[in-house]
Motif scaffolding. Structure first.
Motif, PDB file in Angstrom:
ATOM      1  N   LEU A  38       0.831  -1.200   0.000  1.00 14.54           N
ATOM      2  CA  LEU A  38       0.000   0.000   0.000  1.00 14.54           C
ATOM      3  C   LEU A  38       0.865   1.250   0.000  1.00 14.54           C
ATOM      4  N   ARG A  39       1.896   1.247   0.832  1.00  9.11           N
ATOM      5  CA  ARG A  39       2.785   2.407   0.889  1.00  9.11           C
ATOM      6  C   ARG A  39       3.532   2.594  -0.427  1.00  9.11           C
ATOM      7  N   ARG A  40       4.005   1.511  -1.021  1.00  5.32           N
ATOM      8  CA  ARG A  40       4.720   1.620  -2.298  1.00  5.32           C
ATOM      9  C   ARG A  40       3.809   2.160  -3.398  1.00  5.32           C
ATOM     10  N   ALA A  41       2.563   1.723  -3.400  1.00  2.24           N
ATOM     11  CA  ALA A  41       1.618   2.237  -4.396  1.00  2.24           C
ATOM     12  C   ALA A  41       1.360   3.722  -4.188  1.00  2.24           C
ATOM     13  N   ALA A  42       1.296   4.124  -2.923  1.00  2.41           N
ATOM     14  CA  ALA A  42       1.095   5.545  -2.616  1.00  2.41           C
ATOM     15  C   ALA A  42       2.288   6.367  -3.094  1.00  2.41           C
ATOM     16  N   THR A  71       8.503  15.211  -2.627  1.00  4.31           N
ATOM     17  CA  THR A  71       8.942  14.235  -1.613  1.00  4.31           C
ATOM     18  C   THR A  71       7.905  13.112  -1.493  1.00  4.31           C
ATOM     19  N   PRO A  72       7.798  12.278  -2.521  1.00  4.20           N
ATOM     20  CA  PRO A  72       6.723  11.276  -2.525  1.00  4.20           C
ATOM     21  C   PRO A  72       6.851  10.249  -1.406  1.00  4.20           C
ATOM     22  N   ASP A  73       8.089   9.852  -1.060  1.00  2.00           N
ATOM     23  CA  ASP A  73       8.249   8.837  -0.025  1.00  2.00           C
ATOM     24  C   ASP A  73       7.842   9.361   1.342  1.00  2.00           C
ATOM     25  N   LEU A  74       8.301  10.579   1.688  1.00  2.00           N
ATOM     26  CA  LEU A  74       7.941  11.171   2.970  1.00  2.00           C
ATOM     27  C   LEU A  74       6.448  11.439   3.050  1.00  2.00           C
ATOM     28  N   LEU A 134       3.687   9.780   5.741  1.00  2.00           N
ATOM     29  CA  LEU A 134       2.899  10.579   6.677  1.00  2.00           C
ATOM     30  C   LEU A 134       1.402  10.371   6.473  1.00  2.00           C
ATOM     31  N   LEU A 135       0.982  10.257   5.220  1.00  2.00           N
ATOM     32  CA  LEU A 135      -0.446  10.116   4.947  1.00  2.00           C
ATOM     33  C   LEU A 135      -0.956   8.712   5.273  1.00  2.00           C
ATOM     34  N   VAL A 136      -0.124   7.707   5.038  1.00  2.00           N
ATOM     35  CA  VAL A 136      -0.510   6.357   5.440  1.00  2.00           C
ATOM     36  C   VAL A 136      -0.635   6.282   6.966  1.00  2.00           C
ATOM     37  N   GLN A 137       0.349   6.832   7.654  1.00  2.00           N
ATOM     38  CA  GLN A 137       0.279   6.846   9.116  1.00  2.00           C
ATOM     39  C   GLN A 137      -0.988   7.526   9.602  1.00  2.00           C
ATOM     40  N   HIS A 138      -1.300   8.682   8.996  1.00  2.00           N
ATOM     41  CA  HIS A 138      -2.466   9.453   9.435  1.00  2.00           C
ATOM     42  C   HIS A 138      -3.766   8.705   9.143  1.00  2.00           C
ATOM     43  N   ALA A 139      -3.877   8.156   7.951  1.00  2.00           N
ATOM     44  CA  ALA A 139      -5.119   7.483   7.564  1.00  2.00           C
ATOM     45  C   ALA A 139      -5.393   6.265   8.427  1.00  2.00           C
ATOM     46  N   LEU A 140      -4.316   5.567   8.832  1.00  2.00           N
ATOM     47  CA  LEU A 140      -4.483   4.324   9.577  1.00  2.00           C
ATOM     48  C   LEU A 140      -4.189   4.475  11.064  1.00  2.00           C
ATOM     49  N   THR A 191      -7.254  -3.896   5.144  1.00  2.00           N
ATOM     50  CA  THR A 191      -8.604  -4.129   4.628  1.00  2.00           C
ATOM     51  C   THR A 191      -8.882  -3.197   3.449  1.00  2.00           C
ATOM     52  N   ALA A 192      -9.936  -3.503   2.742  1.00  2.00           N
ATOM     53  CA  ALA A 192     -10.343  -2.653   1.624  1.00  2.00           C
ATOM     54  C   ALA A 192     -10.688  -1.246   2.113  1.00  2.00           C
ATOM     55  N   GLU A 193     -11.305  -1.185   3.286  1.00  2.00           N
ATOM     56  CA  GLU A 193     -11.665   0.122   3.847  1.00  2.00           C
ATOM     57  C   GLU A 193     -10.419   0.929   4.203  1.00  2.00           C
ATOM     58  N   GLN A 194      -9.428   0.270   4.766  1.00  2.00           N
ATOM     59  CA  GLN A 194      -8.184   0.966   5.101  1.00  2.00           C
ATOM     60  C   GLN A 194      -7.484   1.457   3.840  1.00  2.00           C
ATOM     61  N   ALA A 195      -7.437   0.613   2.825  1.00  2.00           N
ATOM     62  CA  ALA A 195      -6.800   1.008   1.569  1.00  2.00           C
ATOM     63  C   ALA A 195      -7.524   2.193   0.943  1.00  2.00           C
ATOM     64  N   ALA A 196      -8.847   2.185   1.010  1.00  2.00           N
ATOM     65  CA  ALA A 196      -9.623   3.292   0.444  1.00  2.00           C
ATOM     66  C   ALA A 196      -9.341   4.593   1.180  1.00  2.00           C
ATOM     67  N   ALA A 197      -9.194   4.512   2.505  1.00  2.00           N
ATOM     68  CA  ALA A 197      -8.899   5.714   3.286  1.00  2.00           C
ATOM     69  C   ALA A 197      -7.550   6.292   2.900  1.00  2.00           C
ATOM     70  N   VAL A 198      -6.561   5.415   2.695  1.00  2.00           N
ATOM     71  CA  VAL A 198      -5.239   5.885   2.276  1.00  2.00           C
ATOM     72  C   VAL A 198      -5.304   6.487   0.878  1.00  2.00           C
ATOM     73  N   HIS A 199      -5.929   5.799  -0.045  1.00  2.00           N
ATOM     74  CA  HIS A 199      -5.980   6.289  -1.428  1.00  2.00           C
ATOM     75  C   HIS A 199      -6.681   7.643  -1.517  1.00  2.00           C
ATOM     76  N   ALA A 200      -7.680   7.872  -0.674  1.00  2.00           N
ATOM     77  CA  ALA A 200      -8.378   9.165  -0.693  1.00  2.00           C
ATOM     78  C   ALA A 200      -7.433  10.298  -0.321  1.00  2.00           C
ATOM     79  N   LEU A 201      -6.599  10.084   0.687  1.00  2.00           N
ATOM     80  CA  LEU A 201      -5.641  11.120   1.082  1.00  2.00           C
ATOM     81  C   LEU A 201      -4.547  11.288   0.039  1.00  2.00           C
ATOM     82  N   ILE A 202      -4.102  10.181  -0.533  1.00  2.00           N
ATOM     83  CA  ILE A 202      -3.055  10.256  -1.547  1.00  2.00           C
ATOM     84  C   ILE A 202      -3.542  11.034  -2.767  1.00  2.00           C
ATOM     85  N   GLU A 203      -4.789  10.861  -3.143  1.00  2.00           N
ATOM     86  CA  GLU A 203      -5.319  11.612  -4.293  1.00  2.00           C
ATOM     87  C   GLU A 203      -5.389  13.106  -3.986  1.00  2.00           C
ATOM     88  N   ARG A 204      -5.684  13.459  -2.755  1.00  2.00           N
ATOM     89  CA  ARG A 204      -5.666  14.885  -2.386  1.00  2.00           C
ATOM     90  C   ARG A 204      -4.251  15.453  -2.533  1.00  2.00           C
TER      91      ARG A 204
END
Length: 284
Positions: free
Chosen positions: A8-12, A23-26, A30-36, A52-65
């Motif tokens: 999930l982090r690598r995809a982000a 700074t895509p890695d940093l 930070l966004l994965v940590q925050h979302a989860l 979970t699918a719900e956790q992945a969706a929460a991360v992807h929503a922040l990454i898109e922002r």
């Protein structure tokens, strides 16, 4: 295949790299940590744990922002500054590390940090400069002024969050208009971007910081003219002012201080080597 924290982090990171984020890695971390709701250690030590699918969706929503160039601090709703944690809102400038130069320059001018000083912060925003100074000056009290009620609300909350609310007060106003009190120290990070340059700013700044905290008029110096004219009446005799300035503006701001009867006591560079702060003193 089961998705894990690692994948999930690598995809982000890949999505933010594709979007041109510096700074895509940093930012992804930070966004994965925050979302989860994870600490950095939990993210590292549980890298192979499934999500979970719900956790992945929460991360992807922040990454898109973030991919749309919304700053991480805006997404998180907070920013670290000096020794503080500060909340942001739509009416506040996102504090930058460069602004800590003002805090350093102001502290450098004070012979006794235990003195009962009075501080004024013009255009206080989040309250970052004022609160950082109070954190270093245990007997000081301060007043922050901002044109925006939303900024005053944020600064007041930040004072309480950092246990400084008993020594800080905030109110709406236009620079120092109507203030009869004189202060030992006046600080400000006013708008200083020339109007013509606003459109060329990074989207993180142009689209998310409030325009009135950025636009300094045709030459970027409108706020300094107003503040410099008020400083002789706002500073006690021997009082100090420290003003943040934009690239190439230090000499012009120093000249404005001198034209209004203040002595220039230093020009200070930020960590990038840019002349970032002009400090003056009321010698009258």
């Amino acid at each position: 295949m089961t998705e894990t924290l690692r994948t999930l982090r690598r995809a982000a990171e890949a999505r933010l790299t594709e979007a041109g984020v510096d700074t895509p890695d940093l930012d992804a971390r930070l966004l994965v940590q925050h979302a989860l709701n994870l600490t950095r250690e939990q993210l590292l030590f549980n890298a192979d744990s499934p999500v979970t699918a719900e956790q992945a969706a929460a991360v992807h929503a922040l990454i898109e922002r973030r991919a749309a160039r919304e700053p991480v601090s805006r997404i998180l709703g907070e920013r670290a500054f000096w020794s503080l944690e500060l909340s942001l809102n739509a009416d506040t400038l996102d504090p930058r590390p460069d602004t800590e130069t003002i805090v350093e320059a102001a502290l450098d001018a004070l012979p006794d940090r235990a003195a009962p000083l009075r501080i004024l912060d013009l255009g206080t925003g989040t309250g970052c400069i004022l609160l950082a100074l109070l954190a270093e000056l245990p007997n000081a009290t301060a007043l922050g002024i901002d044109l925006s009620p939303g900024a005053v609300e944020a600064a007041t909350a930040n004072a309480a969050r950092n246990h400084l609310g008993d020594r800080a007060r905030f109110r709406t106003g236009n620079w120092g208009d109507g203030l009869a009190e004189r202060f030992d120290l006046v600080v400000s990070n006013p708008p200083y971007i020339p109007s013509r340059d606003i459109a060329s700013l990074d989207p993180e700044v142009r689209e998310h910081d409030p325009l009135r905290a950025l636009d300094g008029g045709a030459d970027g110096l409108d706020a300094y003219r107003a503040i410099a004219a008020q400083l002789p009446g706002l500073l006690k005799p021997g009082g100090t002012t420290a003003l943040e300035v934009g690239i190439g503006q230090a000499a012009d701001v120093a000249a404005l201080l001198e034209a209004n009867g203040l002595g220039v006591t230093g020009i200070f560079r930020d960590l990038g080597g840019v002349e970032r702060c002009v400090r003056g003193r009321n010698d009258r």
